[in-house]
Design an enzyme around this catalytic site. Structure first.
Site: not given
Ligand code: NAP
Length: 273
Positions: A58, A117
């Site tokens: 992010y 992830h």
């Protein structure tokens, strides 16, 4: 705030946490909204949303830096910090280095939960999982989980573990995306894996839904609160809506602490089928 059991552990986590995708930028850092992001994370914690979901991906690490800044004024043991390792870093040494970088950006000495992830078929899962277990052994990570794994991938990950369990699978789940109800959610329930629902508001769309708004009137709740309550009514599901708007944050925290009736859960389920 309501609390739920984390996987098969004795640890309790909030039913509603806060997501941080698009805080501090999108795929690259943008520092122009840092103050807004930090303020939102702090307010979320004050409101009881003490589970904070972030990832090295992010804003290319900047979201983790904002979390790191925001959490300094709170007792660390009150927080449950989740981060994720990107599929480019799933080789053994890379996992360790990625975790070290995340801890540095988060300005903490441990992650409460570390997730893969996305799966990467080019790296043997056994290698990644061995590195994740090493992180637990070193005290850098408390619990291990995955994200975007299907049932076969969850089975494989579980079979590679020697001393830990997969406690979470973070998956897309909302009234507008119920694909996981077919296989992944029942598998997780059976195997005591908590589902962390991402895109729980379908990126804000559900907050504008008329049917949910109407249902919410009975309870004095908004459409967004009904959408989140519908998710967390499931025994093993928690939600991680992202919000920076103060009113949104307050609504999301208020999505817990009450329960839709069984009848309303059913009529909402039928409406969105
Ligand atoms: N594991 C993965 O692969 C993966 C993928 C995607 C996301 N995630 C995680 O899941 C989190 C949530 O997903 P998301 O952020 O993409 O989508 P989301 O939570 O479904 O929606 C976020 C959007 O909804 C708005 N919103 C939040 N609460 C609201 C409310 N009460 N009323 C009206 N609008 C509201 C937010 O606006 P404001 O910000 O303006 O308040 C923002 O625009 C992410 O932040 C990330 O941490 C994980």
């Amino acid at each position: 705030m309501d609390f739920k059991k984390l996987g098969n552990t004795a640890v309790e986590i909030p039913a509603v946490g806060i997501g941080t995708w698009e805080m501090g930028g999108g795929s690259s850092p943008d520092t122009s909204t840092d103050a807004e992001g930090i303020r939102a994370i702090r307010r979320a914690i004050e409101l009881g949303m003490t589970l904070i979901d972030t990832a090295e991906k992010y804003a290319d690490g900047h979201a983790e830096e904002l979390v790191g800044e925001a959490i300094q004024s709170f007792p660390r043991e009150q927080l449950f910090i989740v981060s994720k390792v990107w599929p480019d870093h799933l080789q053994y040494d890379e996992v360790i280095k990625a975790a070290e970088r995340s801890l540095k950006r988060l300005r903490t000495d441990r992650l409460d939960l570390y997730l893969i992830h996305h799966p990467n078929p080019d790296v043997p899962l056994k290698e990644t999982v061995a590195a994740m277990e090493k992180l637990v052994e070193r005290g850098m990570v408390r619990f291990i989980g995955v994200s975007n794994f299907d049932v076969a991938q969850m089975e494989e990950a579980r079979s590679c573990l020697t001393r830990n369990e997969i406690v979470v699978n973070q998956l897309p789940f909302s009234l507008l995306d119920r694909e996981i109800e077919k296989e992944k959610l029942p598998y997780c329930l059976k195997n005591q894996i908590t589902v962390m629902a991402y895109w729980p508001l379908s990126r804000g769309r559900l907050a504008r839904d008329k049917f949910l708004e109407e249902t919410g009137k009975k309870y004095g709740k908004t459409a967004a609160q009904v959408a989140l309550n519908w998710l967390t009514a499931r025994e093993n599901v928690i939600a991680i809506p992202k919000a920076v708007n103060m009113e949104h944050l307050e609504q999301n925290a208020g999505a817990a602490g009450w329960r839709l009736s069984g009848e309303d859960i059913q009529s909402i389920s039928d409406h969105f089928r």
